[in-house]
Design a protein around this motif. Sequence first.
Motif, mmCIF file in Angstrom:
data_model
loop_
_atom_site.group_PDB
_atom_site.id
_atom_site.type_symbol
_atom_site.label_atom_id
_atom_site.label_comp_id
_atom_site.label_asym_id
_atom_site.label_seq_id
_atom_site.Cartn_x
_atom_site.Cartn_y
_atom_site.Cartn_z
ATOM 1 N N GLY A 33 -22.326 8.908 15.856
ATOM 2 C CA GLY A 33 -23.588 9.221 16.520
ATOM 3 C C GLY A 33 -23.431 9.076 18.018
ATOM 4 O O GLY A 33 -24.174 8.367 18.692
ATOM 5 N N ASP A 55 -21.428 13.627 16.006
ATOM 6 C CA ASP A 55 -22.888 13.603 16.062
ATOM 7 C C ASP A 55 -23.412 14.787 15.267
ATOM 8 O O ASP A 55 -22.808 15.865 15.264
ATOM 9 N N ILE A 80 -22.655 11.278 10.123
ATOM 10 C CA ILE A 80 -21.995 9.999 9.835
ATOM 11 C C ILE A 80 -21.704 9.888 8.339
ATOM 12 O O ILE A 80 -20.665 9.375 7.927
ATOM 13 N N GLU A 81 -22.592 10.423 7.533
ATOM 14 C CA GLU A 81 -22.413 10.361 6.067
ATOM 15 C C GLU A 81 -21.331 11.330 5.598
ATOM 16 O O GLU A 81 -20.699 11.110 4.571
ATOM 17 N N ASN A 96 -23.739 3.083 18.394
ATOM 18 C CA ASN A 96 -24.842 2.483 19.147
ATOM 19 C C ASN A 96 -26.113 3.281 18.923
ATOM 20 O O ASN A 96 -26.152 4.500 19.164
HETATM 21 C C1 SAM Z 1 -30.414 7.197 20.199
HETATM 22 S S1 SAM Z 1 -29.071 8.350 20.160
HETATM 23 C C2 SAM Z 1 -27.709 7.289 20.603
HETATM 24 C C3 SAM Z 1 -26.563 8.071 21.169
HETATM 25 C C4 SAM Z 1 -25.366 7.229 21.656
HETATM 26 N N1 SAM Z 1 -24.761 6.486 20.572
HETATM 27 C C5 SAM Z 1 -25.762 6.317 22.795
HETATM 28 O O1 SAM Z 1 -25.899 5.112 22.589
HETATM 29 O O2 SAM Z 1 -25.909 6.822 23.938
HETATM 30 C C6 SAM Z 1 -28.782 8.563 18.401
HETATM 31 C C7 SAM Z 1 -27.795 9.658 18.085
HETATM 32 O O3 SAM Z 1 -27.487 9.609 16.703
HETATM 33 C C8 SAM Z 1 -27.379 10.935 16.228
HETATM 34 N N2 SAM Z 1 -27.568 10.908 14.770
HETATM 35 C C9 SAM Z 1 -28.679 10.598 14.076
HETATM 36 N N3 SAM Z 1 -28.447 10.643 12.751
HETATM 37 C C10 SAM Z 1 -27.144 10.987 12.606
HETATM 38 C C11 SAM Z 1 -26.304 11.193 11.488
HETATM 39 N N4 SAM Z 1 -26.758 11.058 10.249
HETATM 40 N N5 SAM Z 1 -25.009 11.528 11.695
HETATM 41 C C12 SAM Z 1 -24.531 11.679 12.979
HETATM 42 N N6 SAM Z 1 -25.298 11.496 14.081
HETATM 43 C C13 SAM Z 1 -26.576 11.156 13.892
HETATM 44 C C14 SAM Z 1 -28.445 11.695 16.993
HETATM 45 O O4 SAM Z 1 -28.201 13.088 17.000
HETATM 46 C C15 SAM Z 1 -28.321 11.057 18.359
HETATM 47 O O5 SAM Z 1 -27.407 11.741 19.181
#
Ligand code: SAM
Length: 115
Positions: A33, A55, A80-81, A96
């Motif tokens: 993510g 992501d 992620i899954e 994060n």
């Molecule tokens: C709040 S942002 C945090 C981004 C980064 N980790 C940071 O701290 O700057 C959450 C991120 O998780 C991604 N995300 C949410 N569910 C996800 C999933 N099931 N698999 C991959 N990415 C996911 C969203 O697209 C988003 O970019």
Amino acid sequence: MPRSRDGLCAAGEWHQLKPLFPPLQEKTVLDLGCGYGWHCSYAVEQGVVQVLGIDLSSKMIEEAKRRNAQRQIEYRVCGIEEYTYPKNRWDLVVSNLALHYIENIDLIFKKCTKR
Ligand SMILES: C[S@@+](CC[C@H](N)C(=O)[O-])C[C@H]1O[C@@H](n2cnc3c(N)ncnc32)[C@H](O)[C@@H]1O
């Protein structure tokens, strides 16, 4: 948001997360993510040889490629899954503000730690 513009120094949680990183020289890192790729970029600054940021959002990945495009980083649109978590592939897995989106978080932890 300030963090979208200024990166980790504008992220409220960064002062707590940063000390948790181990030494990263010559290591490989997977970022679950990754969003705009700020942690991928930090890992490169710390000397990693390879980072994969995944992501679900193609828009986030596009932006990550634009903002944090060091040659050691690969970005991939992938959930992620859905990621395959090859055994013994990554020295560090970081995530994060993304794992709260995952329903079966225990399964992800198992996949990350399976050796
Ligand atoms: C709040 S942002 C945090 C981004 C980064 N980790 C940071 O701290 O700057 C959450 C991120 O998780 C991604 N995300 C949410 N569910 C996800 C999933 N099931 N698999 C991959 N990415 C996911 C969203 O697209 C988003 O970019």
